[in-house]
Write a protein that holds these residues in place. Structure first.
Motif, mmCIF file in Angstrom:
data_model
loop_
_atom_site.group_PDB
_atom_site.id
_atom_site.type_symbol
_atom_site.label_atom_id
_atom_site.label_comp_id
_atom_site.label_asym_id
_atom_site.label_seq_id
_atom_site.Cartn_x
_atom_site.Cartn_y
_atom_site.Cartn_z
ATOM 1 N N GLY A 112 0.609 -1.333 -0.066
ATOM 2 C CA GLY A 112 -0.055 -0.074 0.030
ATOM 3 C C GLY A 112 0.758 1.383 -0.062
ATOM 4 O O GLY A 112 0.287 2.449 0.223
ATOM 5 N N GLU A 113 2.122 1.102 -0.340
ATOM 6 C CA GLU A 113 3.017 2.268 -0.352
ATOM 7 C C GLU A 113 3.346 2.576 -1.651
ATOM 8 O O GLU A 113 2.934 1.915 -2.625
ATOM 9 C CB GLU A 113 4.134 2.124 0.525
ATOM 10 N N SER A 114 4.048 3.995 -1.962
ATOM 11 C CA SER A 114 4.565 4.206 -3.275
ATOM 12 C C SER A 114 5.783 3.664 -3.594
ATOM 13 O O SER A 114 6.808 3.529 -2.814
ATOM 14 C CB SER A 114 4.622 5.820 -3.330
ATOM 15 N N ALA A 115 6.064 3.066 -4.705
ATOM 16 C CA ALA A 115 7.170 2.523 -5.163
ATOM 17 C C ALA A 115 8.352 3.687 -5.364
ATOM 18 O O ALA A 115 9.410 3.243 -5.213
ATOM 19 C CB ALA A 115 7.186 1.887 -6.482
ATOM 20 N N SER A 116 7.786 4.946 -5.443
ATOM 21 C CA SER A 116 8.820 6.066 -5.810
ATOM 22 C C SER A 116 9.623 6.365 -4.285
ATOM 23 O O SER A 116 10.408 6.928 -4.390
ATOM 24 C CB SER A 116 8.082 7.144 -6.136
ATOM 25 N N ASP A 117 8.910 5.650 -3.209
ATOM 26 C CA ASP A 117 9.852 5.877 -1.885
ATOM 27 C C ASP A 117 10.882 5.153 -1.858
ATOM 28 O O ASP A 117 11.740 5.283 -0.820
ATOM 29 C CB ASP A 117 8.822 5.765 -0.812
ATOM 30 N N ILE A 118 11.356 4.193 -2.830
ATOM 31 C CA ILE A 118 12.389 3.314 -2.735
ATOM 32 C C ILE A 118 13.459 3.976 -3.476
ATOM 33 O O ILE A 118 13.274 4.248 -4.938
ATOM 34 C CB ILE A 118 12.112 1.776 -3.254
ATOM 35 N N ASP A 119 14.672 4.154 -2.852
ATOM 36 C CA ASP A 119 15.659 4.994 -3.631
ATOM 37 C C ASP A 119 16.948 4.264 -4.276
ATOM 38 O O ASP A 119 17.450 3.478 -3.466
ATOM 39 C CB ASP A 119 16.200 6.194 -2.653
ATOM 40 N N TRP A 120 16.913 4.204 -5.420
ATOM 41 C CA TRP A 120 17.886 3.328 -6.227
ATOM 42 C C TRP A 120 19.502 3.517 -5.633
ATOM 43 O O TRP A 120 20.363 2.673 -5.605
ATOM 44 C CB TRP A 120 18.194 3.725 -7.644
ATOM 45 N N ASP A 121 19.678 4.819 -5.177
ATOM 46 C CA ASP A 121 21.036 5.162 -4.443
ATOM 47 C C ASP A 121 21.326 4.433 -3.435
ATOM 48 O O ASP A 121 22.409 4.197 -2.955
ATOM 49 C CB ASP A 121 21.051 6.525 -4.377
ATOM 50 N N ASP A 122 20.202 3.617 -2.811
ATOM 51 C CA ASP A 122 20.460 3.054 -1.570
ATOM 52 C C ASP A 122 20.864 1.574 -2.014
ATOM 53 O O ASP A 122 21.373 0.823 -1.012
ATOM 54 C CB ASP A 122 19.084 2.910 -0.720
ATOM 55 N N TYR A 123 20.843 1.200 -3.068
ATOM 56 C CA TYR A 123 20.921 -0.232 -3.548
ATOM 57 C C TYR A 123 22.284 -0.321 -4.382
ATOM 58 O O TYR A 123 22.955 -1.362 -4.050
ATOM 59 C CB TYR A 123 19.888 -0.784 -4.470
ATOM 60 N N TYR A 124 22.843 0.781 -5.301
ATOM 61 C CA TYR A 124 23.667 0.569 -5.959
ATOM 62 C C TYR A 124 24.471 1.845 -5.772
ATOM 63 O O TYR A 124 24.085 2.967 -5.903
ATOM 64 C CB TYR A 124 23.450 0.452 -7.456
ATOM 65 N N PRO A 125 25.856 1.701 -5.286
ATOM 66 C CA PRO A 125 26.655 0.548 -5.471
ATOM 67 C C PRO A 125 26.872 -0.464 -4.163
ATOM 68 O O PRO A 125 27.603 -1.373 -4.072
ATOM 69 C CB PRO A 125 28.091 1.110 -5.909
ATOM 70 N N ALA A 126 25.963 0.202 -3.097
ATOM 71 C CA ALA A 126 26.311 -0.238 -1.928
ATOM 72 C C ALA A 126 25.973 -1.837 -1.862
ATOM 73 O O ALA A 126 26.797 -2.371 -0.889
ATOM 74 C CB ALA A 126 24.958 0.393 -0.918
ATOM 75 N N LEU A 127 25.149 -2.429 -2.600
ATOM 76 C CA LEU A 127 25.149 -4.007 -2.512
ATOM 77 C C LEU A 127 25.952 -4.762 -3.591
ATOM 78 O O LEU A 127 25.971 -5.723 -3.444
ATOM 79 C CB LEU A 127 23.783 -4.410 -2.927
ATOM 80 N N SER A 128 26.752 -3.872 -4.355
ATOM 81 C CA SER A 128 27.487 -4.479 -5.495
ATOM 82 C C SER A 128 28.524 -5.690 -5.054
ATOM 83 O O SER A 128 28.619 -6.811 -5.604
ATOM 84 C CB SER A 128 28.005 -3.601 -6.141
#
Length: 179
Positions: A140-156
């Motif tokens: 029930g939340e917005s996908a736009s609240d998920i920030d790509w910068d939290d994932y890449y390169p942090a999880l690489s």
């Protein structure tokens, strides 16, 4: 802080990057969000079918409203439990599968991508990002609240360490999808 959730497992055709998510919604709701274009577009992109040819095209609109079409070959569509597609990307063909099952813990989505020549250090964070966007929408939340910068390169680095020793061979072209 986001976490890497993918693992590498041996699939029917070689190593796969595998993700699981558990949702507190019915199987049919999860299916709708991966198979129905209007719901799919809320978190990643949309499907279109060319009526004259029957070709299925995918537009990854989460990245851009002017996304280029990627041709898809639907290999298995067994609603509401299984979807297997091959999609042509700029770097080759991606072999993707989704399984959706009801368990005592909720509805489980298992997503897998057969490993090929693509850099798992960027592919892994990408799928965590998109699947977290799907989780947001289903919650029930917005996908736009998920920030790509939290994932890449942090999880690489995590995903790069999962790469099979010696790497994997490029994914060969499949029926109707040439490189």
């Amino acid at each position: 802080m986001v976490e890497a959730t993918g693992t590498v497992a041996e699939g029917e055709h070689g190593p796969e990057l595998v993700f699981q998510r558990v949702y507190d919604v019915p199987v049919t709701t999860v299916w709708a969000h991966v198979a129905e274009s209007d719901k799919l577009e809320t978190w990643i992109g949309r499907w279109e079918t060319e009526e004259s040819t029957g070709r299925v095209l995918f537009y990854m609109t989460a990245e851009s409203d002017e996304a280029e079409a990627e041709e898809c070959l639907v290999r298995d569509c067994s609603p509401p439990h299984r979807l297997v597609v091959d999609t042509r990307t700029p770097t080759g063909t991606w072999h993707l599968s989704l399984g959706i099952q009801t368990t005592p813990h909720g509805t489980v989505l298992t997503f897998a991508q057969r490993l090929g020549a693509d850099d798992i250090g960027s592919v892994g964070p990408g799928w965590d990002y998109y699947l977290d966007r799907l989780s947001a929408v289903l919650g029930g939340e917005s996908a736009s609240d998920i920030d790509w910068d939290d994932y890449y390169p942090a999880l690489s680095d995590h995903y790069a360490a999962l790469a099979p020793e010696g790497g994997v061979a490029p994914n060969p072209p499949q029926d109707g999808l040439e490189h």
